[in-house]
Design a protein around this motif. Sequence first.
Motif, PDB file in Angstrom:
ATOM      1  N   GLU A   1       3.387   3.445   4.059  1.00 56.90           N
ATOM      2  CA  GLU A   1       3.280   4.910   4.099  1.00 56.90           C
ATOM      3  C   GLU A   1       3.505   5.508   2.716  1.00 56.90           C
ATOM      4  O   GLU A   1       2.841   6.469   2.326  1.00 56.90           O
ATOM      5  CB  GLU A   1       4.291   5.476   5.106  1.00 56.90           C
ATOM      6  CG  GLU A   1       4.065   6.915   5.464  1.00 56.90           C
ATOM      7  CD  GLU A   1       2.698   7.165   6.116  1.00 56.90           C
ATOM      8  OE1 GLU A   1       2.123   8.240   5.842  1.00 56.90           O
ATOM      9  OE2 GLU A   1       2.207   6.313   6.871  1.00 56.90           O
ATOM     10  N   ASP A   2       4.425   4.936   1.948  1.00 55.48           N
ATOM     11  CA  ASP A   2       4.683   5.415   0.584  1.00 55.48           C
ATOM     12  C   ASP A   2       3.463   5.231  -0.314  1.00 55.48           C
ATOM     13  O   ASP A   2       3.120   6.113  -1.103  1.00 55.48           O
ATOM     14  CB  ASP A   2       5.885   4.691  -0.034  1.00 55.48           C
ATOM     15  CG  ASP A   2       7.205   5.132   0.563  1.00 55.48           C
ATOM     16  OD1 ASP A   2       7.231   6.211   1.189  1.00 55.48           O
ATOM     17  OD2 ASP A   2       8.198   4.406   0.400  1.00 55.48           O
TER      18      ASP A   2
ATOM     19  N   THR B   1       0.841   7.694   0.624  1.00 52.42           N
ATOM     20  CA  THR B   1       1.222   9.024   0.126  1.00 52.42           C
ATOM     21  C   THR B   1       0.904   9.155  -1.357  1.00 52.42           C
ATOM     22  O   THR B   1       0.376  10.181  -1.799  1.00 52.42           O
ATOM     23  CB  THR B   1       2.725   9.271   0.373  1.00 52.42           C
ATOM     24  OG1 THR B   1       2.975   9.192   1.778  1.00 52.42           O
ATOM     25  CG2 THR B   1       3.165  10.620  -0.142  1.00 52.42           C
TER      26      THR B   1
END
Length: 190
Positions: free
Chosen positions: A44-45, A48
Amino acid sequence: MSKSNAVMNGRTFLAKLDDEEKIIKLRADGYNKLLQTDDSRLTEDVRTDINAVIGEVNLLLKGKLKQFRGLCERNVNKSPGGEPIPLDTDLEGFWDITFPLIDKVKEKFSKLDVRKTKQWAIIEEYDPNDVNNRPRIIDDRLKQLQPQQNKSKIPVTKPANDHLKKLIQEKRKAAANTANHDIEIFVAQK
């Protein structure tokens, strides 16, 4: 960028703008396609971070670069349309402000490329120009330059102060023993 001897006008800036837009659009499209995959390494990082750079590209394309394109077209067409026609020097100034934004986005894509080659591991960034971010290396030579702290708790006094302190202590003892509480002021001799 625009400090060359050749005269830069709306046409040359439009050509430069087309080239730069093509580069950042291709990079954004490539990373956008990567986001569509089911690659389990894309945490997810990471997603992002990729979306942040793509978003920055989109803002740049729809904002400053679109504005710059309009200025260049008005310069080329010389159609006033109620607004002043930008001069070549105006375009140079705007390009000097805009190009670093393009360069910054391309640099962010390069950082994503490095992370991609390292299986999306977080890369520690070190800026040698940032004084607060430099690693502190203290070797023996630097330790010698650092002031030595006095480790003893006993303050070092001067002989004149010692004499004055003794005089004050004697007068306090004498005052405590007598009922006379006259005030005396003592001044150290020079």
